[in-house]
Motif scaffolding. Structure first.
Motif, PDB file in Angstrom:
ATOM      1  N   ASN A  54      41.445  17.893  54.021  1.00 40.39           N
ATOM      2  CA  ASN A  54      40.302  18.764  54.302  1.00 40.39           C
ATOM      3  C   ASN A  54      40.424  19.380  55.688  1.00 40.39           C
ATOM      4  OD1 ASN A  54      38.712  18.862  51.978  1.00 40.39           O
ATOM      5  ND2 ASN A  54      37.903  16.810  52.371  1.00 40.39           N
ATOM      6  N   PHE A  55      40.874  18.566  56.628  1.00 38.44           N
ATOM      7  CA  PHE A  55      41.115  19.111  57.964  1.00 38.44           C
ATOM      8  C   PHE A  55      42.151  20.222  57.921  1.00 38.44           C
ATOM      9  CE2 PHE A  55      44.137  18.809  61.612  1.00 38.44           C
ATOM     10  CZ  PHE A  55      43.379  19.514  62.533  1.00 38.44           C
TER      11      PHE A  55
ATOM     12  N   CYS B  28      42.970  22.129  55.453  1.00 38.82           N
ATOM     13  CA  CYS B  28      42.406  23.312  54.795  1.00 38.82           C
ATOM     14  C   CYS B  28      41.574  24.109  55.792  1.00 38.82           C
ATOM     15  CB  CYS B  28      41.545  22.905  53.600  1.00 38.82           C
ATOM     16  SG  CYS B  28      42.503  22.407  52.160  1.00 38.82           S
ATOM     17  N   TRP B  29      40.761  23.391  56.542  1.00 41.47           N
ATOM     18  CA  TRP B  29      39.949  24.065  57.558  1.00 41.47           C
ATOM     19  C   TRP B  29      40.845  24.742  58.595  1.00 41.47           C
ATOM     20  CZ3 TRP B  29      40.022  23.114  62.804  1.00 41.47           C
ATOM     21  CH2 TRP B  29      39.086  23.846  63.558  1.00 41.47           C
ATOM     22  N   TYR B  30      41.883  24.021  58.972  1.00 41.01           N
ATOM     23  CA  TYR B  30      42.815  24.504  59.998  1.00 41.01           C
ATOM     24  C   TYR B  30      43.490  25.809  59.563  1.00 41.01           C
ATOM     25  CZ  TYR B  30      46.830  24.349  63.215  1.00 41.01           C
ATOM     26  OH  TYR B  30      47.785  24.642  64.160  1.00 41.01           O
TER      27      TYR B  30
ATOM     28  N   GLN C 244      42.558  27.764  57.100  1.00 45.69           N
ATOM     29  CA  GLN C 244      41.571  28.807  56.831  1.00 45.69           C
ATOM     30  C   GLN C 244      41.202  29.513  58.147  1.00 45.69           C
ATOM     31  OE1 GLN C 244      40.292  29.826  53.648  1.00 45.69           O
ATOM     32  NE2 GLN C 244      39.828  31.512  55.036  1.00 45.69           N
ATOM     33  N   THR C 245      41.045  28.716  59.199  1.00 41.99           N
ATOM     34  CA  THR C 245      40.728  29.273  60.523  1.00 41.99           C
ATOM     35  C   THR C 245      41.874  30.143  61.026  1.00 41.99           C
ATOM     36  OG1 THR C 245      39.431  27.286  60.985  1.00 41.99           O
ATOM     37  CG2 THR C 245      40.028  28.655  62.870  1.00 41.99           C
TER      38      THR C 245
ATOM     39  N   PRO D 259      35.335  21.282  64.821  1.00 38.20           N
ATOM     40  CA  PRO D 259      34.229  20.543  64.192  1.00 38.20           C
ATOM     41  C   PRO D 259      34.418  19.049  64.454  1.00 38.20           C
ATOM     42  CG  PRO D 259      35.063  22.195  62.685  1.00 38.20           C
ATOM     43  CD  PRO D 259      35.980  22.196  63.865  1.00 38.20           C
TER      44      PRO D 259
ATOM     45  N   TYR E 168      36.583  16.603  62.494  1.00 34.04           N
ATOM     46  CA  TYR E 168      38.005  16.906  62.387  1.00 34.04           C
ATOM     47  C   TYR E 168      38.758  16.497  63.652  1.00 34.04           C
ATOM     48  CZ  TYR E 168      37.076  19.698  58.202  1.00 34.04           C
ATOM     49  OH  TYR E 168      36.712  20.127  56.953  1.00 34.04           O
TER      50      TYR E 168
ATOM     51  N   ARG F 161      44.555  19.105  47.952  1.00 34.10           N
ATOM     52  CA  ARG F 161      43.218  18.510  48.060  1.00 34.10           C
ATOM     53  C   ARG F 161      42.565  18.395  46.685  1.00 34.10           C
ATOM     54  NH1 ARG F 161      38.939  22.071  50.920  1.00 34.10           N
ATOM     55  NH2 ARG F 161      39.627  23.282  49.113  1.00 34.10           N
TER      56      ARG F 161
END
Lengths: 149, 149
Positions: A108-109, A111-113, A115-116, A135, A138, B90
């Motif tokens: 999940n981290f 994915c966030w990374y 995506q950012t 966040p 994370y 994921r």
DNA sequence: GCTTGACTTAAAGTTCACTTTAGGTTGTAC
DNA sequence: GTACAACCTAAAGTGAACTTTAAGTCAAGC
């Protein structure tokens, strides 16, 4: 209702060869044959197959499953053994799920990374970010030694 | 801090041969060598290894991990690919966890079943039990076609 | 009665992810 | 300077779980 190896295989989403292989390895001691030697899976046998599938999916080896099935065929004298096997398999699954959850957190981290990074168009967006800009949940994944996470 | 292959392996709870194998398969493109050819794992490389471990533990193949690492080395042009890879990994983990939970439910039933049989001294204790005598959340595991569950 | 698809076996082959072996080199400790 | 443990490579070996192959048998439909 009686199923052939092909029909039983379809229900379990495996190939007929897999079931024949299991049979050869002694995983299906309950299985009966027709007069001409054809495997006959009864409804209650499908329950056995689901159990075998459960043990397989939770990481038990063919040999381990065979041992359990042998115990099942033995009768009441092996109740303790079977309870112990189920207990340790359950414990193992609980552990696996805990590990899976940790892996999921990391993914999940990531994915966030990404995506950012995608939104910014570049991974260098993180170069100027302080720990507080990430966040909170994370932050534990951030390695200060590493530029590109 | 710099680690040799043996030290790095110990931290990840794998053998040095495994790390050498990963290197040979192209999973460690970031890895540098000393003048005499000895692998040098830096702190940030240990982060890479943790990532590889995460992908491995969630079921990605060596080939799949290599592809991801290659993308990582390529830079910003592969951000979309990496986001897609992380996303599908994921999703896969979420599915695996759901399946694991179902398996756990079944194993919990089996533990209860054998504990009950153990207390009674025999599996025949279930022969005289009606569906209502089983704890509610276990009823879905009972196969009416099957005597010995 | 014959075709056809699904069944049977034994044995060999495949894939994956290491692991081991053999033969050699490096670097720290005494 | 020599022992010794840990490093190196290439290549062969291992174990688990199927999968495929070859040669043959069975049963339902025409």
């Amino acid at each position: 209702m009686i199923y052939t190896v092909g029909e039983a295989a379809k229900q379990l989403n495996v190939t007929p060869s897999t079931l024949r292989y299991y049979d050869k390895e002694g995983l299906l001691p309950f299985l009966e044959r027709s007069g001409s030697g054809i495997r006959m899976f009864r409804d209650e046998d499908m329950s056995w197959l689901k159990m075998i599938d459960c043990l397989k999916k939770t990481g038990m080896s063919i040999k381990g499953i065979k041992h359990f099935m042998d115990c099942c065929m033995e009768g009441d004298s092996t109740i303790d053994d079977r309870l112990a096997i189920m207990g340790s398999q359950r414990d193992s699954v609980v552990q696996q799920m805990q590990e899976m959850q940790e892996m999921l957190d990391m993914l999940n981290f990531k994915c966030w990374y990404y995506q950012t990074a995608k939104d910014a168009g570049t991974c260098t967006v993180f170069d100027t970010m302080a720990l507080e800009d990430f966040p909170e949940h994370y932050r534990k994944f951030i390695d200060p030694a590493k530029k590109n996470q």
